[in-house]
Scaffold this motif. Sequence first.
Motif, PDB file in Angstrom:
ATOM      1  N   GLY A 246       7.972   0.217  12.189  1.00 32.71           N
ATOM      2  CA  GLY A 246       6.945   1.411  12.166  1.00 32.71           C
ATOM      3  C   GLY A 246       5.820   0.945  12.934  1.00 32.71           C
ATOM      4  N   GLU A 247       4.805   1.904  12.890  1.00 34.18           N
ATOM      5  CA  GLU A 247       3.546   1.850  13.553  1.00 34.18           C
ATOM      6  C   GLU A 247       2.666   0.669  13.164  1.00 34.18           C
ATOM      7  N   ASP A 248       2.926   0.375  11.838  1.00 38.83           N
ATOM      8  CA  ASP A 248       2.087  -0.599  11.083  1.00 38.83           C
ATOM      9  C   ASP A 248       2.573  -1.636  10.283  1.00 38.83           C
TER      10      ASP A 248
ATOM     11  N   ALA B  93       7.042  -3.234  18.707  1.00 39.59           N
ATOM     12  CA  ALA B  93       6.306  -2.666  17.788  1.00 39.59           C
ATOM     13  C   ALA B  93       5.029  -3.283  17.192  1.00 39.59           C
TER      14      ALA B  93
ATOM     15  N   TRP C   9       1.206  -2.293  18.101  1.00 38.93           N
ATOM     16  CA  TRP C   9       0.203  -2.269  16.881  1.00 38.93           C
ATOM     17  C   TRP C   9      -1.083  -3.128  17.376  1.00 38.93           C
TER      18      TRP C   9
ATOM     19  N   ALA D 243      -3.010  -1.703  20.184  1.00 42.90           N
ATOM     20  CA  ALA D 243      -4.137  -0.206  19.247  1.00 42.90           C
ATOM     21  C   ALA D 243      -5.154  -0.696  18.674  1.00 42.90           C
TER      22      ALA D 243
END
Length: 195
Positions: free
Chosen positions: A62-64, A152, A156, A159
Amino acid sequence: MEIYRARSSALWGWVAIAIGAVVAVVHVSSVGFAYAHGGLGLGAALALFGWAAFLRPHVAAGEDRVEFHNVTQVATVPFARLSDLGTRWSLEAVGDDGRTVGAFAAPAPGASASRRHERAAEGGSIDKAEYARAGDVPGTPSGDAAALVHEAWDAWRAAGGATGGEGPSIVRTLDWVGATAVAAGTILAIWGLFF
């Protein structure tokens, strides 16, 4: 979330389901429906075990966080607590507190693939520094799953994700669907064998 499941897992899962269906159909056609509990129980058990062990397990990035959906549990590792990924036996996440969890859906290659990797590294066609183990190589289940998680995880970090946190680095929860499938398969196998 991006999901990874090995192609070989899908193959083995569908083979188990097909064999379970064949066992049930052949048994029912040979003894009749009134006495078919043995074949129906064993066929259904084989199909359930194949589905639970091969078609359900996957790695989700996932994103995190990364989630390892294994046969009867789900292990969640936030990227903030992830310190390394390994591929010795399968894709394995290592938390910043030393806890580890393996992915049933992303096994490392077997002995013959490992020998081919060693020969390719000696011949210079594979960079041994980049692909230290056969499980790191793209095209293998553990290598492909590791690449998905690394992508991913890198996004992360790019970001601005901060590392650290409280509590255990890996949170394991019971996967009720998988546990129920395994329990039902066990009950059906016992019913088919003994009743």
